[in-house]
Design a protein around this motif. Structure first.
Motif, PDB file in Angstrom:
ATOM      1  N   VAL A 123     -32.360  -7.241   8.241  1.00  0.00           N
ATOM      2  CA  VAL A 123     -32.158  -8.695   8.229  1.00  0.00           C
ATOM      3  C   VAL A 123     -33.222  -9.345   7.351  1.00  0.00           C
ATOM      4  O   VAL A 123     -32.933 -10.249   6.545  1.00  0.00           O
ATOM      5  CB  VAL A 123     -32.214  -9.264   9.656  1.00  0.00           C
ATOM      6  CG1 VAL A 123     -32.295 -10.788   9.624  1.00  0.00           C
ATOM      7  CG2 VAL A 123     -30.993  -8.834  10.458  1.00  0.00           C
ATOM      8  N   GLN A 124     -34.452  -8.863   7.475  1.00  0.00           N
ATOM      9  CA  GLN A 124     -35.550  -9.388   6.659  1.00  0.00           C
ATOM     10  C   GLN A 124     -35.269  -9.195   5.177  1.00  0.00           C
ATOM     11  O   GLN A 124     -35.496 -10.101   4.362  1.00  0.00           O
ATOM     12  CB  GLN A 124     -36.852  -8.693   7.055  1.00  0.00           C
ATOM     13  CG  GLN A 124     -38.096  -9.226   6.368  1.00  0.00           C
ATOM     14  CD  GLN A 124     -39.358  -8.523   6.850  1.00  0.00           C
ATOM     15  OE1 GLN A 124     -39.338  -7.798   7.843  1.00  0.00           O
ATOM     16  NE2 GLN A 124     -40.455  -8.725   6.152  1.00  0.00           N
ATOM     17  N   VAL A 125     -34.748  -8.025   4.806  1.00  0.00           N
ATOM     18  CA  VAL A 125     -34.417  -7.755   3.402  1.00  0.00           C
ATOM     19  C   VAL A 125     -33.328  -8.704   2.916  1.00  0.00           C
ATOM     20  O   VAL A 125     -33.446  -9.325   1.848  1.00  0.00           O
ATOM     21  CB  VAL A 125     -33.942  -6.296   3.227  1.00  0.00           C
ATOM     22  CG1 VAL A 125     -33.405  -6.069   1.813  1.00  0.00           C
ATOM     23  CG2 VAL A 125     -35.079  -5.326   3.506  1.00  0.00           C
ATOM     24  N   LEU A 126     -32.272  -8.830   3.699  1.00  0.00           N
ATOM     25  CA  LEU A 126     -31.141  -9.648   3.273  1.00  0.00           C
ATOM     26  C   LEU A 126     -31.523 -11.125   3.193  1.00  0.00           C
ATOM     27  O   LEU A 126     -31.097 -11.839   2.263  1.00  0.00           O
ATOM     28  CB  LEU A 126     -29.963  -9.450   4.235  1.00  0.00           C
ATOM     29  CG  LEU A 126     -28.610 -10.008   3.783  1.00  0.00           C
ATOM     30  CD1 LEU A 126     -28.246  -9.520   2.387  1.00  0.00           C
ATOM     31  CD2 LEU A 126     -27.519  -9.636   4.777  1.00  0.00           C
ATOM     32  N   VAL A 127     -32.319 -11.598   4.129  1.00  0.00           N
ATOM     33  CA  VAL A 127     -32.776 -12.990   4.088  1.00  0.00           C
ATOM     34  C   VAL A 127     -33.644 -13.223   2.853  1.00  0.00           C
ATOM     35  O   VAL A 127     -33.554 -14.275   2.200  1.00  0.00           O
ATOM     36  CB  VAL A 127     -33.540 -13.343   5.379  1.00  0.00           C
ATOM     37  CG1 VAL A 127     -34.241 -14.690   5.239  1.00  0.00           C
ATOM     38  CG2 VAL A 127     -32.586 -13.378   6.563  1.00  0.00           C
ATOM     39  N   ASN A 128     -34.486 -12.252   2.502  1.00  0.00           N
ATOM     40  CA  ASN A 128     -35.273 -12.365   1.269  1.00  0.00           C
ATOM     41  C   ASN A 128     -34.364 -12.512   0.056  1.00  0.00           C
ATOM     42  O   ASN A 128     -34.613 -13.337  -0.835  1.00  0.00           O
ATOM     43  CB  ASN A 128     -36.171 -11.134   1.098  1.00  0.00           C
ATOM     44  CG  ASN A 128     -37.454 -11.222   1.895  1.00  0.00           C
ATOM     45  OD1 ASN A 128     -37.967 -12.306   2.163  1.00  0.00           O
ATOM     46  ND2 ASN A 128     -37.978 -10.084   2.300  1.00  0.00           N
ATOM     47  N   TYR A 129     -33.322 -11.698   0.005  1.00  0.00           N
ATOM     48  CA  TYR A 129     -32.376 -11.757  -1.105  1.00  0.00           C
ATOM     49  C   TYR A 129     -31.701 -13.132  -1.178  1.00  0.00           C
ATOM     50  O   TYR A 129     -31.596 -13.746  -2.263  1.00  0.00           O
ATOM     51  CB  TYR A 129     -31.303 -10.678  -0.942  1.00  0.00           C
ATOM     52  CG  TYR A 129     -31.688  -9.295  -1.431  1.00  0.00           C
ATOM     53  CD1 TYR A 129     -32.998  -8.976  -1.741  1.00  0.00           C
ATOM     54  CD2 TYR A 129     -30.726  -8.300  -1.579  1.00  0.00           C
ATOM     55  CE1 TYR A 129     -33.344  -7.710  -2.179  1.00  0.00           C
ATOM     56  CE2 TYR A 129     -31.057  -7.031  -2.023  1.00  0.00           C
ATOM     57  CZ  TYR A 129     -32.367  -6.739  -2.324  1.00  0.00           C
ATOM     58  OH  TYR A 129     -32.705  -5.482  -2.778  1.00  0.00           O
ATOM     59  N   VAL A 130     -31.216 -13.609  -0.033  1.00  0.00           N
ATOM     60  CA  VAL A 130     -30.497 -14.889  -0.020  1.00  0.00           C
ATOM     61  C   VAL A 130     -31.435 -16.045  -0.364  1.00  0.00           C
ATOM     62  O   VAL A 130     -31.059 -16.960  -1.109  1.00  0.00           O
ATOM     63  CB  VAL A 130     -29.835 -15.115   1.353  1.00  0.00           C
ATOM     64  CG1 VAL A 130     -29.186 -16.496   1.401  1.00  0.00           C
ATOM     65  CG2 VAL A 130     -28.781 -14.043   1.621  1.00  0.00           C
ATOM     66  N   ARG A 135     -38.118  -3.677  -1.083  1.00  0.00           N
ATOM     67  CA  ARG A 135     -38.075  -2.319  -1.633  1.00  0.00           C
ATOM     68  C   ARG A 135     -38.740  -1.326  -0.692  1.00  0.00           C
ATOM     69  O   ARG A 135     -38.202  -0.242  -0.431  1.00  0.00           O
ATOM     70  CB  ARG A 135     -38.787  -2.278  -2.998  1.00  0.00           C
ATOM     71  CG  ARG A 135     -38.636  -0.945  -3.721  1.00  0.00           C
ATOM     72  CD  ARG A 135     -39.631  -0.822  -4.853  1.00  0.00           C
ATOM     73  NE  ARG A 135     -40.976  -0.592  -4.329  1.00  0.00           N
ATOM     74  CZ  ARG A 135     -42.087  -0.633  -5.064  1.00  0.00           C
ATOM     75  NH1 ARG A 135     -42.030  -0.927  -6.339  1.00  0.00           N
ATOM     76  NH2 ARG A 135     -43.258  -0.406  -4.512  1.00  0.00           N
ATOM     77  N   GLU A 136     -39.907  -1.693  -0.155  1.00  0.00           N
ATOM     78  CA  GLU A 136     -40.613  -0.791   0.756  1.00  0.00           C
ATOM     79  C   GLU A 136     -39.777  -0.503   1.999  1.00  0.00           C
ATOM     80  O   GLU A 136     -39.718   0.644   2.473  1.00  0.00           O
ATOM     81  CB  GLU A 136     -41.960  -1.404   1.151  1.00  0.00           C
ATOM     82  CG  GLU A 136     -42.966  -1.517   0.016  1.00  0.00           C
ATOM     83  CD  GLU A 136     -43.489  -0.164  -0.430  1.00  0.00           C
ATOM     84  OE1 GLU A 136     -43.477   0.787   0.380  1.00  0.00           O
ATOM     85  OE2 GLU A 136     -43.910  -0.058  -1.597  1.00  0.00           O
ATOM     86  N   ILE A 137     -39.131  -1.527   2.543  1.00  0.00           N
ATOM     87  CA  ILE A 137     -38.319  -1.350   3.751  1.00  0.00           C
ATOM     88  C   ILE A 137     -37.130  -0.446   3.470  1.00  0.00           C
ATOM     89  O   ILE A 137     -36.861   0.507   4.219  1.00  0.00           O
ATOM     90  CB  ILE A 137     -37.846  -2.719   4.280  1.00  0.00           C
ATOM     91  CG1 ILE A 137     -39.033  -3.514   4.833  1.00  0.00           C
ATOM     92  CG2 ILE A 137     -36.780  -2.534   5.354  1.00  0.00           C
ATOM     93  CD1 ILE A 137     -38.708  -4.941   5.189  1.00  0.00           C
ATOM     94  N   VAL A 138     -36.408  -0.727   2.388  1.00  0.00           N
ATOM     95  CA  VAL A 138     -35.203   0.046   2.077  1.00  0.00           C
ATOM     96  C   VAL A 138     -35.563   1.489   1.735  1.00  0.00           C
ATOM     97  O   VAL A 138     -34.908   2.436   2.190  1.00  0.00           O
ATOM     98  CB  VAL A 138     -34.422  -0.613   0.923  1.00  0.00           C
ATOM     99  CG1 VAL A 138     -33.272   0.285   0.466  1.00  0.00           C
ATOM    100  CG2 VAL A 138     -33.872  -1.967   1.360  1.00  0.00           C
ATOM    101  N   GLU A 139     -36.612   1.692   0.952  1.00  0.00           N
ATOM    102  CA  GLU A 139     -37.006   3.052   0.594  1.00  0.00           C
ATOM    103  C   GLU A 139     -37.506   3.831   1.808  1.00  0.00           C
ATOM    104  O   GLU A 139     -37.361   5.056   1.860  1.00  0.00           O
ATOM    105  CB  GLU A 139     -38.068   3.016  -0.509  1.00  0.00           C
ATOM    106  CG  GLU A 139     -37.507   2.582  -1.862  1.00  0.00           C
ATOM    107  CD  GLU A 139     -38.546   2.609  -2.975  1.00  0.00           C
ATOM    108  OE1 GLU A 139     -39.744   2.824  -2.663  1.00  0.00           O
ATOM    109  OE2 GLU A 139     -38.171   2.416  -4.149  1.00  0.00           O
TER     110      GLU A 139
END
Length: 397
Positions: free
Chosen positions: A293-300, A369-373
């Motif tokens: 959720v944190q990654v997607l919110v960053n993207y949006v 990137r760190e979270i996804v990797e």
């Protein structure tokens, strides 16, 4: 000097046995192929010149507070110089077996140390890890950084050697910093949640009373609380990334539902923006729900920040080549090819002639990137300058 006769296949099998660690009490007994006239002939034949050079290196390192250690494959003993011995609470040079070392380590640290050394032996690569030593005094104990590698002679594993450094002060500071971050994370979230609740209730009352100016102000205030929460999340994640301790609370969930929920939240948060959702089917992944959720919110947030009010932000979720993929597309400024390489770097912010009022620390994409990797996935961007961008992340299913 005695000679050894063995086929290449026998040597390979012997090396695998020699390099493999055993249990905490003992190591696998090395099996030597071929005819051995003198078993001690396999010990490293160190000349006086080599020995003198090693002693000189040890003395130089000792002056810098760095200890030297070695482990003999054949005697199954560790040998520590006086500096390294002092780190373990011993006096002078010391020689002991693996069981003694295990007793010195805090229990949770034992398996990690053994696994790291085993991997280094199998791959014949250098390794670096931390030892947490039991001590009678002090609530933190003592922390050591140990480096080393396996050395071979004529294709046979002979000994492991490396350095040992006391990092207790740095580790204690790290632990204090982590405690502070955890404290701030907890103490800031609680009042923010209360503030957010009051703001949303006030906006609801303003809507019922048809007080549009007040409702708009409350919605803007609500956006600021969300931004502050996201900032807290980012800095907490940054602290974990810096310490190489990004923890994941993984569970099995439908990634498509996560994207739908984030899209709904963004519609409420940015009522003057247009969002479009493209989700085809349920996509099940094992991952950390909150971190994604944190990654997607960053993207949006980036898509909203760098695109016009009237443009559409599109969120999609699907599968490609057996992987789950989530994308956020905007019709904003786009990114020049040379700048795209910097996007996911720490503290990077791309200069744009119209971005003077844009705020941020350049952490969102780096942490994404760190979270996804850390999930075994991949982040990326496809962009054409002046025509918008598509940010994506892939995850194994």
């Amino acid at each position: 000097m005695a000679t050894l006769t063995a086929t290449p296949q026998q040597l390979t099998r012997a090396n695998l046995q020699i390099a493999a660690f055993g249990n905490a009490d003992n190591f696998i007994e090395p099996a030597f192929p071929g005819q051995v006239l003198n078993p001690y002939a396999f010990l490293v034949d160190i000349s006086e010149r080599v020995h003198t050079r090693e002693m000189a290196i040890t003395n130089v390192l000792a002056a810098a507070g760095i200890g030297m250690w070695s482990y003999s494959v054949y005697s199954k003993k560790f040998h520590l110089c006086p500096v390294a011995s002092g780190f373990l609470g011993m006096k002078g040079s010391s020689t002991f077996g693996l069981g003694v070392l295990m007793q010195k380590l805090v229990q949770w640290n034992q398996k990690h140390v053994l696994d790291t050394a085993k991997t280094a032996c199998r791959t014949q690569q250098e390794f670096e890890t931390e030892l947490h030593i039991n001590t009678a005094d002090g609530c933190y104990g003592r922390w050591l950084k140990i480096t080393g590698r396996l050395y071979c002679s004529d294709g046979l594993a002979m000994k492991m050697m490396g350095t040992m450094t006391d990092i207790t002060a740095a580790k204690q500071e790290e632990l204090r910093k982590n405690d502070l971050m955890a404290f701030l994370n907890h103490e800031l979230r609680t009042p923010l949640s209360t503030i957010k609740l009051y703001i949303q209730n006030t906006a609801r009352v303003a809507r019922m009373e048809n007080n549009k100016p007040l409702e708009d102000k409350m919605l803007k205030a609500d956006q600021q609380t969300v931004s502050m929460t996201q900032l807290i999340n980012n800095f907490l994640t940054l602290s974990q990334v810096q310490d190489s301790k990004l923890s994941l609370q993984q569970s099995r969930f439908n990634l498509a539902e996560l994207v739908e929920q984030v899209t709904a939240d963004m519609m409420v948060l940015y009522p003057d923006r247009k969002f479009k959702l493209k989700v085809s089917k349920a996509i099940w992944v094992t991952a950390d729900y909150d971190k994604l959720v944190q990654v997607l919110v960053n993207y949006v947030n980036n898509a909203v920040k760098f695109s016009s009010v009237k443009s559409v932000v599109t969120l999609s979720c699907g599968t490609v080549d057996g992987e789950a993929i989530v994308t956020v597309q905007d019709k904003g400024r786009g990114i020049k090819p040379a700048d795209q390489k910097l996007l996911f770097c720490r503290y990077s912010r791309i200069h744009h002639e119209n971005a003077a009022g844009t705020k941020g620390y350049g952490l969102g994409l780096y942490l994404s990137r760190e979270i996804v990797e850390s999930h075994g996935g991949e982040v990326g961007v496809n962009s054409e300058y002046g025509k918008g961008s598509v940010f994506y992340f892939r995850l194994p299913m």
